[in-house]
Structures are given as C-alpha cells and as structure tokens.
Design an enzyme around this catalytic site. Sequence first.
Site, short mmCIF file in Angstrom:
data_model
loop_
_atom_site.label_atom_id
_atom_site.label_comp_id
_atom_site.label_asym_id
_atom_site.label_seq_id
_atom_site.Cartn_x
_atom_site.Cartn_y
_atom_site.Cartn_z
N ASN A 7 0.87 -1.17 0.00
CA ASN A 7 0.00 0.00 0.00
C ASN A 7 0.91 1.23 0.00
O ASN A 7 1.42 1.63 1.05
CB ASN A 7 -0.88 -0.06 1.26
CG ASN A 7 -1.83 1.10 1.36
OD1 ASN A 7 -1.82 2.02 0.53
ND2 ASN A 7 -2.64 1.10 2.40
N ARG A 92 -2.52 -1.99 -3.49
CA ARG A 92 -3.67 -1.10 -3.32
C ARG A 92 -3.44 0.10 -4.23
O ARG A 92 -2.41 0.77 -4.13
CB ARG A 92 -3.76 -0.65 -1.87
CG ARG A 92 -4.92 0.26 -1.65
CD ARG A 92 -5.00 0.70 -0.21
NE ARG A 92 -6.23 1.43 0.01
CZ ARG A 92 -6.58 1.90 1.18
NH1 ARG A 92 -5.81 1.72 2.24
NH2 ARG A 92 -7.71 2.56 1.31
N HIS A 181 -12.35 3.66 -0.27
CA HIS A 181 -12.47 2.56 0.72
C HIS A 181 -13.21 1.37 0.10
O HIS A 181 -13.83 0.57 0.81
CB HIS A 181 -13.28 2.98 1.97
CG HIS A 181 -12.65 4.01 2.83
ND1 HIS A 181 -13.37 5.03 3.42
CD2 HIS A 181 -11.37 4.19 3.23
CE1 HIS A 181 -12.57 5.79 4.14
NE2 HIS A 181 -11.33 5.29 4.04
N ARG A 242 -10.92 15.85 7.90
CA ARG A 242 -11.59 16.38 6.70
C ARG A 242 -12.98 16.90 7.05
O ARG A 242 -13.68 16.30 7.86
CB ARG A 242 -11.74 15.28 5.63
CG ARG A 242 -10.44 14.75 5.08
CD ARG A 242 -10.71 13.88 3.84
NE ARG A 242 -9.51 13.19 3.42
CZ ARG A 242 -9.33 11.88 3.51
NH1 ARG A 242 -10.29 11.10 4.01
NH2 ARG A 242 -8.20 11.33 3.10
N GLU A 385 -8.40 -4.76 5.11
CA GLU A 385 -8.16 -4.42 3.71
C GLU A 385 -7.01 -5.21 3.11
O GLU A 385 -7.05 -5.60 1.95
CB GLU A 385 -7.92 -2.91 3.59
CG GLU A 385 -9.22 -2.14 3.79
CD GLU A 385 -9.04 -0.64 3.89
OE1 GLU A 385 -8.60 -0.18 4.95
OE2 GLU A 385 -9.35 0.05 2.91
#
Length: 397
Positions: A7, A92, A181, A242, A385
């Site tokens: 990743n 990823r 996601h 965020r 993940e």
Amino acid sequence: MKILVLNCGSSSLKYQLIDMENESVLAKGICEKIGMDGSMISHNPSGKEGFKNRQEAMPDHKAAVKLVIDALLDKEVGVISDMKEIDAVGHRVLHGGKYYSESIVVNEDVKRVIRECFDLGPLHNPANLIGIEACEALMPETPQVAVFDTAFHQTMPQKAFMYALPYEYYEKYAIRKYGFHGTSHRFVSARTIDFLGLDKNNSKVIVCHLGNGASLSAVQNGKCVDTSMGLTPLEGLVMGTRSGDLDPAVVQYIANKENRSVDDVLNILNKKSGVLGISGVSSDFRDLDAAATSGNERAKAALDMFVYRIVKYIGSYAAAMNGVDAIAFTAGIGENDSKVRAAICSYLGYLGVKIDEEQNKLRGKENVISAPDSKVKVAVIPTNEELAIARETLALI
Ligand code: ADP
C-alpha cells in the site's frame, strides 16, 4: 501460496506478507518519509523480534520496496529464504477512474490507466505506479495485481454518481463521484450478508466505514448503489481531519478573507478540519471522548456533528434503497467506539433499530449488536483491507 500486499502512499509504504494457506500474516511493516530526510523502516515478523524506526536512505519507492524485500529475506528478522516464495504482489491503487470495477492483473494497459488517473489521485496514483514498477524490476517473474479503492463503487447508477455541473466537465474531465475505501466496503458488505444469513440477491446493507477517513456505502443485492466520498475522499462525512460536505462557496469565502489560494483552502479542508478542526483537541476519538467526558464543549460538538452527519446519510440511503436490512460498523471507530455506535443508533428508532446494550459494549470482534426484535440488524464487522487485497490477488492468479 504467499502474497505480498503493498500500500504505497505519497511518502509511505505499508506491507504485509500473508500466507494464504491459513491467511496468517507472516510479517508486516511500514516505510515512512520516503524521499525525505530521516526515512525509516519498521518491520514486524510474526513470532520473533523485528525492528522499529530503523533509519535507512529511501530516495524513492523503489528503494523502499528493495528494503522491504531485504527485510523479508533477512537471516535474522526475515520470514522467507528466497524471493521466489512470494507468489504474487497485490497493490492497493487509489484511483481506477471509470475503467475498472474489479481488481486486475497488471499489464501495460493497466499501468496506462493508473497513469491517466494521476490527476484524480495526485498524491497516491503516482506512488502506486512506482510501487508496481519497482516490483516489476525487482521480481519480473512475479504476477502483480492492482486492487482499486474506487472499483467497488463503479456499479453506482448515473443519478448517484453525477454532479449537477455543466455536462461538458463530466465529458472533458470525468468529474463525478467515484468513492473510496471500496476494498473495505466490498469485504464488509459481503461478510455482513454471510454473517447475518441474508439473501444476497434480496439484501439492503449500509456499511459505515468509520476510521480516520470515513465513508458510508449503500449496497443493494451485493452491489454498491451509492457512497459518501466523491471525486476525492473529501466529500461526505465529518472525518478526523476532513470537513466532508459543505457549501462550495465556503472555499471562496475563506480564500478571500484569509488571503489564501484555493489549494491552501483545500489543504485546510483536508488536513485541519473535521473533528480535529472543530474540537481543537485531536482527530483521535479516544482523546475526543476523554475531553468531552471532562466537559470540553467543542469536543462534545465535534462528536455530535460526526454522529449527526452519519445519521443523515443512513437516512438518505435507507430512502434510496427503499429500506435497509442491516447496518454494519467497521474500521477503527466503527469497530471500537461503542459510544459512537450507540449515539448513531439512538436516532434510528424510526427504522425499527433497537440496540442490545450489552452486546454493543464488546469491541473489535464480529458481533450482532442489535436486539433480537430489532427490525434492522446492526453488526460490527471488522475490516481487513490487506487480507481482502490478498484474497482478490489470489483469485486472479
Ligand atoms: P485509518 O485507516 O483511516 O487511518 P483506522 O481505521 O485505523 O483509520 O481508525 C483510526 C481511528 O480509530 C483513530 O483515529 C481513532 O479515532 C479510532 N479508534 C481506534 N481505537 C479506538 C478505540 N478503542 N476507541 C475509540 N476510537 C478508536
């Protein structure tokens, strides 16, 4: 069968080597500050001592991948004796644009698409491609698979993914909602259906992926029909740092008032807003909870806003799907924060949601947290993940 999962972020690289015989993690670690002064690697092999924050020169991601492979092969901290033991690498990749709705074995076309999507994922896609090319150079015989964060959401209908902008911007620049996601939403929605014994072809599931980055998805009959993140991960929920949804005119207003560029304001919306910006305390929910408990009003407001935004999205997705059979909570906050889960569910009486308070107290494990007579089942489904990427990689090779 051993699969390396990579990743690559803009300046970091996280990795796991997974033995697919029993889906166990043989080693995992992270390279940080790639391309900067003070770059370092931490390596954690299963069943023995590794090392933490070892300073190593990493001018680029290729150097980082080389260090990861060296660590995996090392006589003392390593877990394999030959690079050929790595049967495949799963990467990823942040943005696959509109091109991929599934993971895919990397070839020249796939690399071209990842490159075409640099504009859409300017921090991640270049790093993802460098990671792929570094692996190709270091292990040319080993298949590489790209697992896109956007892929699962490609089944959204046009009415859900379009923005009401002049159509030419969609045609010229592919401006639309993509969602992120996706690997987690795919994994968790599928697991929710299995775990709760739902009929996949007649199911309505809302997945709440609540981590530092947070997003919801509406999954009908196993397919994503809507999601809260947009062209970029900035849209949607209030997150750790965020802002999520706001009136776009706010950008111009702050820029004018503070004499800042649009890029500066976007940076503020991405990195200094969310629960951190509101509370002034932290983006971490453990700190926020401690502050709110000791009477910090801004921390309380941040938690209330976080919950309220999620509740509004759940309502809109229940409306979009004309009902909901199950709500799944996942990721750091979703799996661990029973107070946030209870606060969200306290709004959902109108849907027939009833929580079992004792079950809701359990943390971090697969669990049904709704009461037996709840009309909508509510579950905690831990995401993974890396394992999802490894499984998708295995399926393709
Ligand atoms: P990401 O992968 O987006 O960085 P994670 O899914 O790892 O995020 O979630 C990280 C967040 O989970 C932390 O910021 C923290 O707020 C929250 N978290 C982790 N453990 C707990 C806990 N025990 N209680 C409450 N929140 C937690």
